[in-house]
Write a protein that holds these residues in place. Structure first.
Motif, PDB file in Angstrom:
ATOM      1  N   VAL A 139       0.872  -1.171   0.000  1.00 45.51           N
ATOM      2  CA  VAL A 139       0.000   0.000   0.000  1.00 45.51           C
ATOM      3  C   VAL A 139       0.910   1.222   0.000  1.00 45.51           C
ATOM      4  N   ASP A 140       0.748   2.115  -0.990  1.00 47.99           N
ATOM      5  CA  ASP A 140       1.503   3.371  -1.092  1.00 47.99           C
ATOM      6  C   ASP A 140       3.015   3.133  -1.041  1.00 47.99           C
ATOM      7  N   ASP A 141       3.518   2.264  -1.852  1.00 46.08           N
ATOM      8  CA  ASP A 141       4.952   1.966  -1.978  1.00 46.08           C
ATOM      9  C   ASP A 141       5.558   1.373  -0.712  1.00 46.08           C
ATOM     10  N   PHE A 142       4.759   0.942   0.216  1.00 40.22           N
ATOM     11  CA  PHE A 142       5.251   0.254   1.405  1.00 40.22           C
ATOM     12  C   PHE A 142       4.669  -1.158   1.383  1.00 40.22           C
ATOM     13  N   THR A 143       5.499  -2.105   1.753  1.00 38.86           N
ATOM     14  CA  THR A 143       5.048  -3.491   1.843  1.00 38.86           C
ATOM     15  C   THR A 143       4.922  -3.850   3.314  1.00 38.86           C
ATOM     16  N   TYR A 144       3.763  -4.376   3.647  1.00 43.97           N
ATOM     17  CA  TYR A 144       3.472  -4.740   5.033  1.00 43.97           C
ATOM     18  C   TYR A 144       3.387  -6.264   5.138  1.00 43.97           C
ATOM     19  N   TYR A 145       4.023  -6.798   6.174  1.00 44.20           N
ATOM     20  CA  TYR A 145       3.918  -8.206   6.508  1.00 44.20           C
ATOM     21  C   TYR A 145       3.238  -8.310   7.864  1.00 44.20           C
ATOM     22  N   PHE A 146       2.561  -9.403   8.059  1.00 49.61           N
ATOM     23  CA  PHE A 146       1.784  -9.556   9.288  1.00 49.61           C
ATOM     24  C   PHE A 146       2.206 -10.802  10.046  1.00 49.61           C
ATOM     25  N   LEU A 159      -9.238 -12.443  13.288  1.00 45.71           N
ATOM     26  CA  LEU A 159      -7.782 -12.424  13.214  1.00 45.71           C
ATOM     27  C   LEU A 159      -7.268 -11.181  13.917  1.00 45.71           C
ATOM     28  N   THR A 160      -6.309 -11.354  14.797  1.00 46.74           N
ATOM     29  CA  THR A 160      -5.616 -10.241  15.397  1.00 46.74           C
ATOM     30  C   THR A 160      -4.181 -10.345  14.907  1.00 46.74           C
ATOM     31  N   VAL A 161      -3.736  -9.320  14.157  1.00 46.29           N
ATOM     32  CA  VAL A 161      -2.430  -9.360  13.519  1.00 46.29           C
ATOM     33  C   VAL A 161      -1.573  -8.179  13.956  1.00 46.29           C
ATOM     34  N   GLU A 162      -0.283  -8.363  13.822  1.00 51.82           N
ATOM     35  CA  GLU A 162       0.674  -7.324  14.121  1.00 51.82           C
ATOM     36  C   GLU A 162       1.418  -7.007  12.826  1.00 51.82           C
ATOM     37  N   ALA A 163       1.426  -5.755  12.447  1.00 54.75           N
ATOM     38  CA  ALA A 163       1.992  -5.351  11.149  1.00 54.75           C
ATOM     39  C   ALA A 163       3.472  -5.031  11.289  1.00 54.75           C
ATOM     40  N   LYS A 164       4.213  -5.335  10.205  1.00 57.68           N
ATOM     41  CA  LYS A 164       5.623  -4.968  10.079  1.00 57.68           C
ATOM     42  C   LYS A 164       5.798  -4.292   8.730  1.00 57.68           C
TER      43      LYS A 164
END
Length: 167
Positions: A139-146, A159-164
């Motif tokens: 999203v917006d040139d950033f890649t997020y992993y969970f 689901l309860t996730v933590e974003a990186k």
């Protein structure tokens, strides 16, 4: 043989009239008591009939409810919705739009579980977790992993996730 003419004596006439009037009064009292007793019995009978009817209706309703519950119990439970919650949104300073987009991307990634049997998804929960953790969401040139911190499987998968963030 001759019957003496007692009916002509006033004392016997009073006695015979007293017997007739007493018989009539006794008959009226017996009829009144019988009517009152019959009325009470009829009222009790009607009350008991209404109670029996009410209990029959209640029994039928309970039997129908039991049959409906038996039918519902035979049907397998399926997953209806997916809910995603990001726990560290404040630490990453994510705005609402990005949070919404990320949640929708995760929901789309696991949307195939909607309509499936809960038992099947419960057996493959590690596959579901791996699917989310091994995919990057951009999203917006950033890649997020969970990282999945909590997974609840019921008719609603939560689901309860933590974003990186990865550049």
């Amino acid at each position: 043989m001759h019957i003496p003419p007692y009916h002509k004596k006033p004392s016997w006439q009073r006695f015979l009239i007293g017997i007739v009037i007493g018989g009539i009064i006794a008959y009226c009292i017996v009829i009144f008591m019988y009517g009152a007793m019959y009325e009470r019995l009829l009222e009790q009978n009607l009350d008991l009939q209404s109670q029996v009817t009410e209990l029959k209706n209640q029994n039928e309703a309970l039997l129908e409810d039991k049959e409906d519950l038996d039918e519902k119990a035979k049907e397998p439970l399926v997953i209806n919705t997916v809910e995603v919650k990001i726990t560290n949104e404040e630490q990453l300073r994510l705005d609402r739009l990005i949070i919404h987009q990320l949640e929708e991307m995760v929901k789309q990634e696991i949307s195939h579980v909607i309509g499936q049997d809960i038992n099947v998804i419960d057996k493959s929960d590690q596959l579901l977790i791996s699917t989310i953790e091994n995919k990057g969401f951009t999203v917006d040139d950033f890649t997020y992993y969970f990282d999945v911190s909590k997974l609840t499987i019921s008719q609603t998968v939560k689901l309860t996730v933590e974003a990186k963030v990865s550049n």
